[in-house]
Design a protein around this motif. Structure first.
Motif, PDB file in Angstrom:
ATOM      1  N   ILE A 524       0.840  -1.211   0.000  1.00 20.49           N
ATOM      2  CA  ILE A 524       0.000   0.000   0.000  1.00 20.49           C
ATOM      3  C   ILE A 524       0.871   1.254   0.000  1.00 20.49           C
ATOM      4  CG2 ILE A 524      -1.682   1.290   1.350  1.00 20.49           C
ATOM      5  CD1 ILE A 524      -2.754  -1.414   2.357  1.00 20.49           C
ATOM      6  N   ILE A 525       1.938   1.214   0.825  1.00 15.60           N
ATOM      7  CA  ILE A 525       2.840   2.387   0.880  1.00 15.60           C
ATOM      8  C   ILE A 525       3.513   2.604  -0.466  1.00 15.60           C
ATOM      9  CG2 ILE A 525       4.949   3.283   1.928  1.00 15.60           C
ATOM     10  CD1 ILE A 525       4.127   1.829   4.511  1.00 15.60           C
ATOM     11  N   MET A 527       2.453   1.792  -3.337  1.00 13.03           N
ATOM     12  CA  MET A 527       1.474   2.216  -4.335  1.00 13.03           C
ATOM     13  C   MET A 527       1.352   3.736  -4.392  1.00 13.03           C
ATOM     14  SD  MET A 527      -0.623   0.810  -6.560  1.00 13.03           S
ATOM     15  CE  MET A 527      -0.918  -0.821  -5.922  1.00 13.03           C
ATOM     16  N   THR A 528       1.636   4.379  -3.268  1.00 13.96           N
ATOM     17  CA  THR A 528       1.531   5.863  -3.240  1.00 13.96           C
ATOM     18  C   THR A 528       2.665   6.541  -3.999  1.00 13.96           C
ATOM     19  OG1 THR A 528       2.755   5.968  -1.139  1.00 13.96           O
ATOM     20  CG2 THR A 528       0.348   5.740  -1.008  1.00 13.96           C
ATOM     21  N   HIS A 530       3.091   6.521  -7.059  1.00  9.91           N
ATOM     22  CA  HIS A 530       2.556   7.094  -8.296  1.00  9.91           C
ATOM     23  C   HIS A 530       1.812   8.410  -8.049  1.00  9.91           C
ATOM     24  CE1 HIS A 530       3.482   3.357 -10.499  1.00  9.91           C
ATOM     25  NE2 HIS A 530       3.188   2.746  -9.341  1.00  9.91           N
ATOM     26  N   ASP A 531       1.620   8.711  -6.768  1.00  6.89           N
ATOM     27  CA  ASP A 531       0.946   9.972  -6.449  1.00  6.89           C
ATOM     28  C   ASP A 531       1.932  11.072  -6.084  1.00  6.89           C
ATOM     29  OD1 ASP A 531      -1.474   8.651  -6.757  1.00  6.89           O
ATOM     30  OD2 ASP A 531      -1.541   8.018  -4.645  1.00  6.89           O
ATOM     31  N   GLU A 532       3.239  10.775  -6.130  1.00  7.76           N
ATOM     32  CA  GLU A 532       4.249  11.761  -5.771  1.00  7.76           C
ATOM     33  C   GLU A 532       4.368  12.818  -6.885  1.00  7.76           C
ATOM     34  OE1 GLU A 532       5.866  12.133  -3.001  1.00  7.76           O
ATOM     35  OE2 GLU A 532       5.033  10.322  -2.065  1.00  7.76           O
ATOM     36  N   SER A 549      11.692  10.574  -1.166  1.00  7.56           N
ATOM     37  CA  SER A 549      10.270  10.888  -1.307  1.00  7.56           C
ATOM     38  C   SER A 549       9.533  10.644   0.013  1.00  7.56           C
ATOM     39  CB  SER A 549       9.656  10.019  -2.401  1.00  7.56           C
ATOM     40  OG  SER A 549      10.333  10.227  -3.625  1.00  7.56           O
ATOM     41  N   TYR A 551       6.819   8.931   0.584  1.00 12.95           N
ATOM     42  CA  TYR A 551       6.399   7.530   0.754  1.00 12.95           C
ATOM     43  C   TYR A 551       7.552   6.689   1.291  1.00 12.95           C
ATOM     44  CZ  TYR A 551       8.941   5.829  -3.372  1.00 12.95           C
ATOM     45  OH  TYR A 551       9.922   5.459  -4.255  1.00 12.95           O
ATOM     46  N   GLU A 554       7.823   7.253   4.955  1.00 14.16           N
ATOM     47  CA  GLU A 554       6.760   6.479   5.621  1.00 14.16           C
ATOM     48  C   GLU A 554       7.130   5.002   5.692  1.00 14.16           C
ATOM     49  OE1 GLU A 554       2.001   5.419   5.113  1.00 14.16           O
ATOM     50  OE2 GLU A 554       3.017   6.713   3.655  1.00 14.16           O
ATOM     51  N   HIS A 594       7.251  -1.109  -9.379  1.00 14.71           N
ATOM     52  CA  HIS A 594       6.593   0.210  -9.392  1.00 14.71           C
ATOM     53  C   HIS A 594       7.435   1.241 -10.120  1.00 14.71           C
ATOM     54  CE1 HIS A 594       2.907  -0.188  -7.065  1.00 14.71           C
ATOM     55  NE2 HIS A 594       3.551  -0.989  -6.201  1.00 14.71           N
ATOM     56  N   GLN A 690      -2.659  -0.826  -9.923  1.00 12.12           N
ATOM     57  CA  GLN A 690      -2.962  -1.898  -8.962  1.00 12.12           C
ATOM     58  C   GLN A 690      -3.234  -3.214  -9.685  1.00 12.12           C
ATOM     59  OE1 GLN A 690      -6.205  -0.974  -6.356  1.00 12.12           O
ATOM     60  NE2 GLN A 690      -6.003  -2.860  -5.159  1.00 12.12           N
TER      61      GLN A 690
END
Length: 748
Positions: A524-525, A527-528, A530-532, A549, A551, A554, A594, A690
């Motif tokens: 899940i972490i 996957m984020t 792509h939102d950066e 980054s 993510y 995190e 990813h 996903q």
């Protein structure tokens, strides 16, 4: 009336039919008077007479012919009779000519037989006298005496010399000397066995061989030894729990009650019993076995006396059987003591075997199977008792309880030292106790829904699972330490049995539950990524000091938290290392997937991802102490770092030179260098990121992945042709070349 009719009438008549029967019955009818019967009988005779007359008149020519034939027959018979008489006279003459010579020959044969017997008697007598004289001259050589006496005995047994006065005294002396020689040789045999005089023993068996009684002497000697041992064994095992001849030492000046037997304590009884048994093996049995071994060795040297190779082997087998029988007959307390301290008895046998160093003395263990099975049964009970008690009292055993169980296991393994078969049997019992321990732990492991949660503080179920795993790890580590310490003393088979039973004890199954939860959170972490927004920035990163980054920060915090809070509860380093390495491998693999599928991706974004590659190592460092243990996955992470700063042409060149990343992922990454018309494979398929990750997880085959990318290239080629576009994207030829190289690589 016809003759036939007369016969029928008589046969059917009740009165006449009585005279036709063979058996004797009353012929007088009760229904008729005597006169009537006589009249009827006369009438019947008259009818028969008339019938006969008629037949004679009717066939008188045939009767006359028959009468003439009878006369001829009588003449022929008279001629035959005269010839028979002549033949009988000839036979008598022949008999006289044969019998007389036969009788003469028979008388002569009988005379010849008697003459021959007389000659043989004279010859044997002469030979007996000659051998007797020879016997007198070899008085000091028992072996030669035995040969002569055996020959004399054979000659004497051939004939009956009764009545030959010349031989009367000789025959008596021969019998006397043979018995005396045999008696002396037997006595010398016993003395030689007792003194260990091998030279005299050889001479004794030469005498026995020459007297043709070797087998009998061997059998009698061994039987005597066994009989003596049987008495000694019986005496050693007949220890009673009470007896006036034992004075037990007690504190103070305690006096025994008059008129009562002193009661022997259990400890004193065991001491006396085992002193008797050890003395029995060290002295009586050892001495007897030494005699038999010497007997076997001497006979083996005398090849000429016959094949007696199994004397020692049979003796040992019989001795084991005798010991078993005497043990069966011994008091109950003795049997119970043997069952409890059975290894001591085996040690006595094995020490004896080591002392004698004779390969033929192999113990017949089947004779002691009763006591061995009882000992193993009680040993198994002792091994299982601490296991059952520790789980009965507590949900998680304490270290003291585990130490107690280890002490029992160590004792069980150590008491079998010196006997391979018993050691293997006890190792199997130890393995059963270990399996029981593991089964009890597995039954108490909690598998509720919250045992793998990694959000809140560890629950009571999680803490209990960790404590159980740690207790089992402590248990198995102590056993492994025991095996290491006893490695030189235990048989390899015993060590292997115990080690095999430890294979199922591991914290890994519980750790894998945490690993799955941690991996899902890591997915899940990642996957984020792509939102950066920084991955699509158009700024020039040159000269800038960039950090990782958000993510990645995190991810770093999450991994550190999981290790410190959840994974640190477990103490089994090997299982923990395997679990952590597995998490790290999956995280690196998913991170690379990813990164290779980020769309769009700017130059600034590539530099940012390079920083993330470096920081990924830092993020995973709580889990992995040595990244080289991750092998190809770590090399792929390094290769990804280098690819992020290369041009597509350089990437294709390095890939042909043997780069670490798979062709499929490199081609997916190169789509980020292309224009919008050359769409990424998952975009062509209408998938989101996903869905792509799910597909990559279930399709790990490189051929399937390459063909998935090839589909996107084919679609782009169709798009260019349909829209009559004059030039291809500059990345397209590079992708085609990599596609061809990738397919060639798969064919190798």
């Amino acid at each position: 009336m016809e003759a036939k009719d007369v016969c029928v009438e008589i046969e059917n008549d009740a009165f006449y039919s009585k005279f036709l029967e063979d058996n004797v019955k009353t012929l007088i009818s009760e229904n008729l008077t005597v006169t009537d019967q006589v009249n009827k009988l006369a009438l019947g005779i008259e009818k028969l007479g008339k019938s006969l007359e008629k037949q004679v008149l009717a066939k008188h020519n045939d009767l006359l012919t028959q009468a003439s034939h009878i006369s001829d027959l009588e003449t022929t018979l008279e001629s035959v009779q005269s010839q028979v008489q002549s033949l009988l006279r000839g036979a008598q003459k022949l008999k006289d000519r044969v019998v007389t010579p036969y009788q003469v020959l028979e008388n002569q044969t009988l005379m010849l037989e008697r003459v021959q017997t007389t000659c043989n008697l004279l010859r044997h007598t002469s030979k007996i006298i000659m051998l007797w004289n020879k016997l007198i001259s070899v008085k000091e050589n028992p072996a030669k005496e035995a040969i002569i006496l055996f020959e004399l005995n054979e000659l004497i047994n051939d004939y009956n010399f009764e009545g030959i006065v010349l031989l009367d005294e000789i025959l008596k002396e021969v019998d006397h000397k043979r018995k005396a020689l045999l008696s002396n040789a037997t006595a010398s045999l016993q003395a030689s066995l007792l003194n260990g005089d091998k030279t005299k023993l050889l001479q004794c068996f030469k005498v026995f061989h020459n007297l043709q009684c070797t087998e009998e002497q061997i059998r009698n000697t061994v039987e005597n030894i066994l009989n003596d041992l049987k008495k000694e064994i019986g005496n050693a095992l007949q220890v009673k729990m009470e007896g006036s001849h034992f004075e037990l030492k007690k504190s103070g000046s305690a006096k025994t009650t008059p008129g009562k037997a002193n009661m022997m304590s259990s400890l004193d009884f065991k001491i006396i019993l085992w002193d008797n048994i050890e003395k029995l093996f060290k002295e009586e049995i050892c001495n007897s076995c030494s005699k038999v071994i010497m007997l076997q060795n001497v006979i083996n040297e005398l090849h000429a006396i016959g094949n007696f190779r199994n004397i020692a082997k049979n003796f040992w087998s019989n001795l084991s059987q005798i010991f078993s029988t005497e043990l069966e007959k011994s008091p109950l307390a003795v049997n119970q003591s043997i069952e409890i301290d059975y290894p001591k008895l085996l040690k006595c046998f094995n020490d004896l075997h080591s002392r004698l160093k004779c390969k033929d003395l192999e113990m017949n263990r089947s004779c002691l199977s009763k006591w061995e099975n009882s000992f193993l049964s009680k040993s198994l009970g002792k091994l299982l008792e601490p296991v059952r008690s520790m789980w009965h009292l507590n949900q998680v055993p304490t270290m003291d309880q585990i130490d107690n169980a280890i002490r029992v296991i160590t004792e069980a393994l150590s008491i079998s030292l010196g006997d391979k078969q018993l050691s293997i049997s006890l190792a199997n019992s130890v393995a059963k106790s270990i399996k029981q321990m593991n089964m009890e732990a597995e039954q108490r492991l909690s598998m509720d829904s919250d045992v793998a949660q990694i959000i809140e503080s560890p629950t009571s179920s999680q803490q209990k699972n960790a404590e159980l795993c740690n207790a089992m790890y402590y248990f198995s580590s102590l056993i492994k330490r025991v095996l290491i310490n006893m490695n030189a003393m235990l048989p390899p088979e015993s060590i292997q049995i115990v080690q095999n039973s430890l294979k199922d004890i591991s914290s890994l199954p519980v750790l894998q539950l945490y690993a799955e939860s941690i991996k899902n959170s890591l997915y899940i972490i990642l996957m984020t990524m792509h939102d950066e927004p920084d991955l699509t920035r158009a700024d020039d990163p040159t000269g800038r000091s960039l950090s990782c980054s958000p993510y990645m920060k995190e991810l770093q915090q999450f991994v550190s938290r999981c290790k410190d809070i959840y994974l640190s509860m477990f103490r089994e380093k090997s299982a923990l290392t395997e679990c952590c390495n597995n998490i790290a491998v999956v995280c690196i693999e998913r991170f690379i997937q990813h990164v290779c599928n980020v769309r769009p991706l700017s130059k600034f974004g590539r530099v940012k991802l390079q920083m993330d590659c470096k920081h990924l190592e830092t993020a995973l460092s709580p889990l992995v102490s040595d990244f080289t243990e991750l092998a190809d996955y770590y090399r792929q992470l390094k290769a990804l770092y280098l690819i992020l700063e290369k041009s597509p042409q350089d990437i294709a060149k390095s890939q042909s030179e043997g780069a670490c990343l798979p062709y499929s992922l490199v081609m997916m990454y190169l789509f980020s260098h292309a224009g919008p018309q050359l769409m990424a494979p998952h975009t062509c398929a209408g998938w989101n990121i996903q869905k792509l990750m799910q597909w990559l997880e279930t399709h790990k085959n490189e051929r399937e992945r390459i063909e998935f990318v090839a589909g996107a290239l084919q679609r782009y080629q169709n798009h260019v042709r349909d829209n009559q576009i004059t030039t291809y994207d500059e990345v397209y030829p590079v992708l085609l070349q990599l596609l061809e190289d990738g397919r060639k690589t798969l064919k190798k």
